[in-house]
Motif scaffolding. Structure first.
Motif, PDB file in Angstrom:
ATOM      1  N   UNK A  85       0.855  -1.189   0.000  1.00  0.00           N
ATOM      2  CA  UNK A  85       0.000   0.000   0.000  1.00  0.00           C
ATOM      3  C   UNK A  85       0.890   1.238   0.000  1.00  0.00           C
ATOM      4  N   UNK A  86       0.305   2.360  -0.351  1.00  0.00           N
ATOM      5  CA  UNK A  86       1.041   3.626  -0.327  1.00  0.00           C
ATOM      6  C   UNK A  86       1.415   3.956   1.113  1.00  0.00           C
ATOM      7  N   UNK A  87       2.628   4.427   1.314  1.00  0.00           N
ATOM      8  CA  UNK A  87       3.125   4.700   2.662  1.00  0.00           C
ATOM      9  C   UNK A  87       2.227   5.689   3.393  1.00  0.00           C
ATOM     10  N   UNK A  88       1.780   6.736   2.733  1.00  0.00           N
ATOM     11  CA  UNK A  88       0.917   7.731   3.377  1.00  0.00           C
ATOM     12  C   UNK A  88      -0.358   7.117   3.911  1.00  0.00           C
ATOM     13  N   UNK A  89      -0.952   6.197   3.151  1.00  0.00           N
ATOM     14  CA  UNK A  89      -2.172   5.519   3.596  1.00  0.00           C
ATOM     15  C   UNK A  89      -1.901   4.659   4.826  1.00  0.00           C
ATOM     16  N   UNK A  93      -2.389   4.028  10.941  1.00  0.00           N
ATOM     17  CA  UNK A  93      -1.623   3.356  11.995  1.00  0.00           C
ATOM     18  C   UNK A  93      -2.325   3.392  13.348  1.00  0.00           C
ATOM     19  N   UNK A  94      -3.143   4.384  13.583  1.00  0.00           N
ATOM     20  CA  UNK A  94      -3.839   4.482  14.868  1.00  0.00           C
ATOM     21  C   UNK A  94      -2.865   4.592  16.026  1.00  0.00           C
ATOM     22  N   UNK A  95      -3.132   3.835  17.093  1.00  0.00           N
ATOM     23  CA  UNK A  95      -2.308   3.891  18.307  1.00  0.00           C
ATOM     24  C   UNK A  95      -1.151   2.903  18.277  1.00  0.00           C
ATOM     25  N   UNK A 105      -0.274  -3.097  20.007  1.00  0.00           N
ATOM     26  CA  UNK A 105       0.138  -3.578  18.687  1.00  0.00           C
ATOM     27  C   UNK A 105       1.206  -2.688  18.064  1.00  0.00           C
ATOM     28  N   UNK A 106       1.986  -3.293  17.215  1.00  0.00           N
ATOM     29  CA  UNK A 106       3.016  -2.566  16.482  1.00  0.00           C
ATOM     30  C   UNK A 106       2.788  -2.734  14.987  1.00  0.00           C
ATOM     31  N   UNK A 164       8.015   8.679   7.526  1.00  0.00           N
ATOM     32  CA  UNK A 164       7.713   7.691   8.567  1.00  0.00           C
ATOM     33  C   UNK A 164       8.222   8.183   9.920  1.00  0.00           C
ATOM     34  N   UNK A 165       9.428   8.741   9.952  1.00  0.00           N
ATOM     35  CA  UNK A 165       9.983   9.260  11.208  1.00  0.00           C
ATOM     36  C   UNK A 165       9.113  10.389  11.749  1.00  0.00           C
ATOM     37  N   UNK A 166       8.624  11.244  10.869  1.00  0.00           N
ATOM     38  CA  UNK A 166       7.753  12.343  11.293  1.00  0.00           C
ATOM     39  C   UNK A 166       6.430  11.823  11.851  1.00  0.00           C
ATOM     40  N   UNK A 167       6.013  10.644  11.406  1.00  0.00           N
ATOM     41  CA  UNK A 167       4.780  10.024  11.916  1.00  0.00           C
ATOM     42  C   UNK A 167       5.038   9.220  13.193  1.00  0.00           C
TER      43      UNK A 167
END
Length: 115
Positions: free
Chosen positions: A8-12, A17-19, A45-46, A64-67
Motif C-alpha cells: 500500500x502507499x506509505x501515506x495511507x 496506523x492508529x495507536x 500492537x506494532x 515515517x519518522x515524522x509520523x
C-alpha cells in the motif's frame, strides 16, 4: 497475531496506523535493543513497515519518522520482502519472550521421565 498486509502507499499506511507503535525496517541500520521492541507497560500492537524492492527513499523514511516511526535495522544491507517479514516476526516472538522473562514469567519446566 501477525498479519501481513498487501502493499500500500506509505501515506495511507501511516494515516491508518492508529495507536500502534510504528517501526520502519531499514536494512544496514543499527537494531534497537530487544527491550525497545517489547515495550513497557501494557502491550500494544506494532506496525512494521517493510519497504519495496530497493528500500525506502530518504523522503519516505523521513515521512515515517515524522509520523513517529522508529528505525529497525537489519543485519544485512538487503533482504527479500518475505525474508524481511520472517525476520520481523522472529524479532517479535523474541521480544515477547524477553518481556515475559523480565516480568518474572519463566518457561514451564518440561516433564521429566520418571522411569
Amino acid at each position: 497475531p501477525l498479519r501481513v498486509e498487501p502493499a500500500a502507499a506509505l501515506g495511507e499506511v501511516l494515516a491508518g496506523a492508529g495507536a500502534r507503535r510504528i517501526w520502519i525496517c531499514l536494512p544496514g541500520e543499527e537494531s534497537p535493543p530487544v527491550q525497545d521492541l517489547a515495550g513497557s507497560g501494557v502491550p500494544r500492537p506494532s506496525l512494521f513497515l517493510i519497504g519495496p524492492e530497493g528500500g525506502f527513499t530518504p523522503q519516505e523514511a523521513r515521512a515515517a519518522a515524522e509520523a513517529g516511526a522508529r528505525p529497525l535495522g537489519f543485519p544485512t544491507p538487503i533482504l527479500r520482502t518475505p525474508t524481511a517479514a520472517l525476520l520481523v516476526a522472529s524479532l517479535g516472538v523474541w521480544a515477547r519472550l524477553e518481556r515475559l522473562r523480565s516480568d518474572g514469567v519463566e518457561r514451564a519446566e518440561e516433564p521429566r521421565d520418571s522411569s
